[in-house]
Design a protein around this motif. Sequence first.
Motif, PDB file in Angstrom:
ATOM      1  N   ALA A 116       0.768  -1.361   0.002  1.00  0.00           N
ATOM      2  CA  ALA A 116      -0.047   0.024  -0.002  1.00  0.00           C
ATOM      3  C   ALA A 116       0.894   1.304   0.077  1.00  0.00           C
ATOM      4  N   ILE A 117       0.469   2.183  -0.722  1.00  0.00           N
ATOM      5  CA  ILE A 117       0.970   3.602  -0.570  1.00  0.00           C
ATOM      6  C   ILE A 117       0.537   4.616   0.166  1.00  0.00           C
ATOM      7  N   PRO A 118       1.175   5.439   0.951  1.00  0.00           N
ATOM      8  CA  PRO A 118       0.412   6.300   1.612  1.00  0.00           C
ATOM      9  C   PRO A 118      -0.457   7.178   1.003  1.00  0.00           C
ATOM     10  N   GLY A 119      -1.430   7.441   1.689  1.00  0.00           N
ATOM     11  CA  GLY A 119      -2.472   8.537   1.066  1.00  0.00           C
ATOM     12  C   GLY A 119      -3.275   8.176  -0.110  1.00  0.00           C
ATOM     13  N   TYR A 120      -3.305   6.567  -0.430  1.00  0.00           N
ATOM     14  CA  TYR A 120      -4.208   6.381  -1.444  1.00  0.00           C
ATOM     15  C   TYR A 120      -5.543   5.286  -0.702  1.00  0.00           C
ATOM     16  N   LEU A 121      -6.497   5.424  -1.693  1.00  0.00           N
ATOM     17  CA  LEU A 121      -7.414   4.516  -1.197  1.00  0.00           C
ATOM     18  C   LEU A 121      -7.704   3.480  -2.311  1.00  0.00           C
ATOM     19  N   TYR A 122      -7.648   2.165  -1.667  1.00  0.00           N
ATOM     20  CA  TYR A 122      -7.794   1.003  -2.613  1.00  0.00           C
ATOM     21  C   TYR A 122      -8.962   0.391  -2.483  1.00  0.00           C
ATOM     22  N   LEU A 123      -9.499  -0.047  -3.586  1.00  0.00           N
ATOM     23  CA  LEU A 123     -11.002  -0.730  -3.599  1.00  0.00           C
ATOM     24  C   LEU A 123     -10.599  -2.270  -3.838  1.00  0.00           C
ATOM     25  N   VAL A 124     -10.812  -2.885  -2.756  1.00  0.00           N
ATOM     26  CA  VAL A 124     -10.457  -4.376  -2.678  1.00  0.00           C
ATOM     27  C   VAL A 124     -11.562  -5.235  -2.704  1.00  0.00           C
ATOM     28  N   PRO A 125     -11.711  -6.043  -3.933  1.00  0.00           N
ATOM     29  CA  PRO A 125     -12.645  -7.021  -3.770  1.00  0.00           C
ATOM     30  C   PRO A 125     -12.386  -8.162  -2.988  1.00  0.00           C
ATOM     31  N   THR A 126     -13.380  -8.709  -2.143  1.00  0.00           N
ATOM     32  CA  THR A 126     -13.309  -9.831  -1.459  1.00  0.00           C
ATOM     33  C   THR A 126     -14.203 -11.104  -2.064  1.00  0.00           C
TER      34      THR A 126
ATOM     35  N   PRO B 201      -5.772  10.017  -4.795  1.00  0.00           N
ATOM     36  CA  PRO B 201      -5.652   8.727  -5.678  1.00  0.00           C
ATOM     37  C   PRO B 201      -6.286   7.646  -5.218  1.00  0.00           C
ATOM     38  N   ILE B 202      -6.954   6.989  -6.140  1.00  0.00           N
ATOM     39  CA  ILE B 202      -7.664   5.880  -6.057  1.00  0.00           C
ATOM     40  C   ILE B 202      -7.106   4.506  -6.889  1.00  0.00           C
ATOM     41  N   ILE B 203      -7.008   3.391  -6.354  1.00  0.00           N
ATOM     42  CA  ILE B 203      -6.522   2.231  -6.891  1.00  0.00           C
ATOM     43  C   ILE B 203      -7.337   1.091  -6.926  1.00  0.00           C
ATOM     44  N   PRO B 204      -8.154   0.573  -8.136  1.00  0.00           N
ATOM     45  CA  PRO B 204      -9.136  -0.350  -7.908  1.00  0.00           C
ATOM     46  C   PRO B 204      -8.420  -1.580  -7.979  1.00  0.00           C
ATOM     47  N   LEU B 205      -8.636  -2.760  -7.569  1.00  0.00           N
ATOM     48  CA  LEU B 205      -7.999  -3.946  -7.612  1.00  0.00           C
ATOM     49  C   LEU B 205      -9.058  -4.976  -8.468  1.00  0.00           C
ATOM     50  N   PRO B 206      -8.763  -5.680  -9.332  1.00  0.00           N
ATOM     51  CA  PRO B 206      -9.820  -6.584 -10.130  1.00  0.00           C
ATOM     52  C   PRO B 206     -10.094  -7.993  -9.060  1.00  0.00           C
ATOM     53  N   GLY B 207     -11.385  -8.429  -9.135  1.00  0.00           N
ATOM     54  CA  GLY B 207     -11.411  -9.647  -8.378  1.00  0.00           C
ATOM     55  C   GLY B 207     -12.866 -10.158  -8.399  1.00  0.00           C
ATOM     56  N   PRO B 208     -13.480 -10.800  -7.600  1.00  0.00           N
ATOM     57  CA  PRO B 208     -14.835 -11.491  -7.614  1.00  0.00           C
ATOM     58  C   PRO B 208     -16.014 -10.485  -7.619  1.00  0.00           C
TER      59      PRO B 208
END
Length: 288
Positions: free
Chosen positions: A7-17, A113-120
Motif C-alpha cells: 500500500a502507498i501512503p495517502g491512497y484509497l484502495y478498492l479491494v474485492p473480497t 488517488p484511488i486504485i481499484p483491484l480486480p476480483g470477484p
Amino acid sequence: MGNSSQAIPGYLYLVPTPIGNLADITTRALGILQTVDLIAAEDTRHTGRLLQHCQISTRQISFHQHNTQQRIPELIELLQAGQSIALVSDAGMPGISDPGYELVVACIDAQIPIIPLPGPNAALTALVASGLPSNRFIFEGFLPTKPKVRHEILQAWAREPRTIIFYESPHRLRETLTALIPHLGPTRQIVIARELTKLYEEFWRGTLGDAIRHFQTHPPKGELTIILAGSSPQTEHYSPEDIKTALQQRLQQGLSPSQASRELALEMHLSRRYVYGLALELVQKSSN
C-alpha cells in the motif's frame, strides 16, 4: 507504482473480497489488506472472519449505508494525512450496490488517488455461465421496494433488448417473479444463480412461468443473482394462454381491460385489438 502489492501512503484502495469461496482472494488483495493502515469494511465482524482466515491483523473501521455522512469526512481526513485505506464490502467488488460509490466521489473531489483491484463479482460470474447473451447487458443491483418506482423499472425492461442482471433476496424471489410476468410475459428466459462459488452453487434455467412453478415448491435459499433475457420481438411467440395469464395479472392489479391491453400490446409487440379481444373474453368468463 499503482500495481504493487504494498500500500502507498495517502491512497484509497478498492479491494474485492470473495463472494463465497475464500480461495478466490488474490495475492495482490492480500498484500494490500496486510499493508494498508486501515480497512473500511461494510460489516467489521464479517470482514473480521476473512482477515482471521488470512492471518491479517490490520485495524478495521465500519463504513456502511447508515454512517456515510459521518465516516466520509473522517476517511478523507485520514487519507489527506497520509494514511492508506482499503475499502471492502461484505462480498465482491466494493462500490457496487453499497456506499463505496459515495466515498470514491468524495476522494475524486479531494484529489485523493484511488486504485481499484480486480476480483470477484457475482453479477459477471453469473452472466458468463448463464447461457444468455453476454455481449451487451445492464446491471440493476437490487430492485427498489417502492411500488411506483419498481413498476416503472419493470415496464422499461419489457422493451430492453440487452440481457438484464439484478440481485434478489430469497424471501422476495417469488414475489418478484410474479411481478415480472405482466411486463415480460411468461415465456421470457431467466437464469437464477444461487450460492455462487460456494458448496451448493446452482444454476436454474427456464422461462419465467416455469420459474414461478418451480420456486413455489422449492423455496430458494442463499444469495441470488438473476439473469433475464432481453426483449426480442422476432423470437418471442406468445400463446393465447400466455397473453391471458399476463392480462389476468394486470386486471387483478386494478387496470381496466382497455389499459391492460394497451400496456401489454406495447410490451409484447402485439396487436392491441387482438389483446383487447382476449381481455374481453376473460372479463366475460369471470362474469358468467
